[in-house]
Design an enzyme around this catalytic site. Structure first.
Site, PDB file in Angstrom:
ATOM      1  N   GLU A  73       1.178 -17.778   1.737  1.00 19.37           N
ATOM      2  CA  GLU A  73       0.635 -17.165   2.957  1.00 19.37           C
ATOM      3  C   GLU A  73       1.275 -17.881   4.143  1.00 19.37           C
ATOM      4  O   GLU A  73       1.422 -19.100   4.120  1.00 19.37           O
ATOM      5  CB  GLU A  73      -0.894 -17.321   2.942  1.00 19.37           C
ATOM      6  CG  GLU A  73      -1.607 -16.936   4.208  1.00 19.37           C
ATOM      7  CD  GLU A  73      -1.344 -15.497   4.641  1.00 19.37           C
ATOM      8  OE1 GLU A  73      -1.522 -14.555   3.860  1.00 19.37           O
ATOM      9  OE2 GLU A  73      -0.926 -15.324   5.810  1.00 19.37           O
ATOM     10  N   ASP A 123       1.713  -5.971   4.421  1.00 21.53           N
ATOM     11  CA  ASP A 123       1.716  -5.281   5.725  1.00 21.53           C
ATOM     12  C   ASP A 123       2.594  -4.038   5.615  1.00 21.53           C
ATOM     13  O   ASP A 123       3.766  -4.132   5.218  1.00 21.53           O
ATOM     14  CB  ASP A 123       2.258  -6.222   6.808  1.00 21.53           C
ATOM     15  CG  ASP A 123       1.319  -7.408   7.047  1.00 21.53           C
ATOM     16  OD1 ASP A 123       0.118  -7.274   6.749  1.00 21.53           O
ATOM     17  OD2 ASP A 123       1.795  -8.458   7.511  1.00 21.53           O
ATOM     18  N   LYS A 127       5.375   2.081  11.593  1.00 19.12           N
ATOM     19  CA  LYS A 127       6.346   2.726  12.498  1.00 19.12           C
ATOM     20  C   LYS A 127       7.732   2.691  11.865  1.00 19.12           C
ATOM     21  O   LYS A 127       8.149   1.653  11.351  1.00 19.12           O
ATOM     22  CB  LYS A 127       6.386   1.994  13.841  1.00 19.12           C
ATOM     23  CG  LYS A 127       5.122   2.188  14.644  1.00 19.12           C
ATOM     24  CD  LYS A 127       5.229   1.515  15.989  1.00 19.12           C
ATOM     25  CE  LYS A 127       3.905   1.695  16.725  1.00 19.12           C
ATOM     26  NZ  LYS A 127       3.678   0.701  17.750  1.00 19.12           N
ATOM     27  N   ASP A 159      -2.492   0.755   0.154  1.00 14.96           N
ATOM     28  CA  ASP A 159      -3.245   1.950   0.551  1.00 14.96           C
ATOM     29  C   ASP A 159      -2.331   2.892   1.334  1.00 14.96           C
ATOM     30  O   ASP A 159      -2.784   3.953   1.769  1.00 14.96           O
ATOM     31  CB  ASP A 159      -4.405   1.545   1.485  1.00 14.96           C
ATOM     32  CG  ASP A 159      -3.854   0.978   2.779  1.00 14.96           C
ATOM     33  OD1 ASP A 159      -3.066   0.003   2.714  1.00 14.96           O
ATOM     34  OD2 ASP A 159      -4.144   1.538   3.861  1.00 14.96           O
TER      35      ASP A 159
HETATM   36  C1  SAM Z   1      -2.655  -6.973   4.835  1.00  9.72           C
HETATM   37  S1  SAM Z   1      -2.900  -8.657   4.434  1.00  9.72           S
HETATM   38  C2  SAM Z   1      -3.380  -8.600   2.705  1.00  9.72           C
HETATM   39  C3  SAM Z   1      -3.987  -9.891   2.264  1.00  9.72           C
HETATM   40  C4  SAM Z   1      -4.458  -9.922   0.801  1.00  9.72           C
HETATM   41  N1  SAM Z   1      -3.353  -9.723  -0.118  1.00  9.72           N
HETATM   42  C5  SAM Z   1      -5.516  -8.873   0.569  1.00  9.72           C
HETATM   43  O1  SAM Z   1      -5.202  -7.847  -0.049  1.00  9.72           O
HETATM   44  O2  SAM Z   1      -6.666  -9.076   1.015  1.00  9.72           O
HETATM   45  C6  SAM Z   1      -1.234  -9.252   4.330  1.00  9.72           C
HETATM   46  C7  SAM Z   1      -1.184 -10.772   4.258  1.00  9.72           C
HETATM   47  O3  SAM Z   1       0.165 -11.165   4.027  1.00  9.72           O
HETATM   48  C8  SAM Z   1       0.503 -12.188   4.943  1.00  9.72           C
HETATM   49  N2  SAM Z   1       1.935 -12.035   5.186  1.00  9.72           N
HETATM   50  C9  SAM Z   1       2.549 -10.980   5.750  1.00  9.72           C
HETATM   51  N3  SAM Z   1       3.868 -11.156   5.778  1.00  9.72           N
HETATM   52  C10 SAM Z   1       4.101 -12.364   5.196  1.00  9.72           C
HETATM   53  C11 SAM Z   1       5.267 -13.109   4.935  1.00  9.72           C
HETATM   54  N4  SAM Z   1       6.470 -12.638   5.277  1.00  9.72           N
HETATM   55  N5  SAM Z   1       5.149 -14.311   4.340  1.00  9.72           N
HETATM   56  C12 SAM Z   1       3.923 -14.801   4.021  1.00  9.72           C
HETATM   57  N6  SAM Z   1       2.766 -14.129   4.233  1.00  9.72           N
HETATM   58  C13 SAM Z   1       2.863 -12.929   4.818  1.00  9.72           C
HETATM   59  C14 SAM Z   1      -0.320 -11.917   6.168  1.00  9.72           C
HETATM   60  O4  SAM Z   1      -0.482 -13.075   6.966  1.00  9.72           O
HETATM   61  C15 SAM Z   1      -1.620 -11.447   5.536  1.00  9.72           C
HETATM   62  O5  SAM Z   1      -2.486 -12.524   5.246  1.00  9.72           O
END
Ligand code: SAM
Length: 214
Positions: A73, A123, A127, A159
């Protein structure tokens, strides 16, 4: 620069000794990790990529004490919360690494060392001009393949329909994974629970490493 460093250090010093020890801080950012230093013993290793608040990581660690679980993370606040929760429960088979997922997968994970990856609700960057920021690319899949043991699993869920189609296209363009029809019960992630409450449908794939990348 110094302000950034102070912010970084403050996040760390707020943690107690046991809490801080949940975070794995690599000795080198250019050498592959030595798993013996991360987890003593030789249990299979699973990695939760972008583990958010660590709910899935911890549920998996509780349910599978014979496996070790490393969350990756990038956000300091989330990593600190995971450290507190894991230390409070004294879960010995869960740790967290604060770094970029793509960097870790490409540079820090020894080849053929991971039993399973979980990429859950990455994520979606909806866009079009941001699609290049999405984690799941051909290059990423080939790095995941390299890091997995033979027959290792790659579990992906989202999703977001458009992102899911991109994932399917990337997989179809390679012959290095097979889609597994095995039934697994996975605990819901925090984001998954939010999406389910909103009535969104969840797409999930379980991929099994099939053959070496040529
Ligand atoms: C939409 S959240 C989903 C979190 C978890 N997997 C869940 O389903 O509850 C995406 C997570 O990935 C982390 N994240 C996004 N891009 C990342 C990256 N390049 N490296 C490390 N963490 C990342 C974000 O900080 C966030 O905590």
């Amino acid at each position: 620069m110094f302000a950034l460093l102070r912010l970084f250090m403050r996040g760390r010093t707020e943690l107690g000794k046991d809490e801080a020890s949940v975070e794995y801080i690599p000795k080198s950012l250019t050498e592959p990790l030595n798993w013996d230093e991360v987890f003593p013993g030789s249990a299979p290793i699973e990695i939760d990529l972008g583990c958010g608040d660590g709910a899935f990581l911890m549920a998996m660690a509780r349910a599978n004490p014979e496996h070790n679980f490393l969350g990756i993370e990038r956000l300091l606040g989330r990593v600190s919360k995971i450290c507190r929760k894991v230390a409070r429960e004294d879960l010995k088979n869960a740790r967290v690494l604060r770094i970029e997922v793509a960097y870790a997968v490409s540079n820090l994970l020894p080849a053929g060392s991971i039993a399973a990856f979980h990429l859950l609700f990455p994520d979606p960057w909806p866009k079009r001009r941001h699609h290049s920021r999405r984690a799941f690319t051909t290059e990423f899949l080939s790095r995941i393949h390299r890091a997995l043991i033979g027959g290792g699993l790659f579990h992906v869920a989202t999703d977001h329909a458009d992102y899911f189609h991109q994932i399917e296209r990337v997989i179809a363009a390679t012959n290095t994974f097979v889609v597994s029809a095995e039934q697994y019960h996975f605990p819901p992630t925090t984001f998954e629970q939010k999406f389910l409450i909103r009535g969104l449908s969840i797409q999930r794939l379980l991929l099994r490493k099939a053959s070496p990348v040529k």
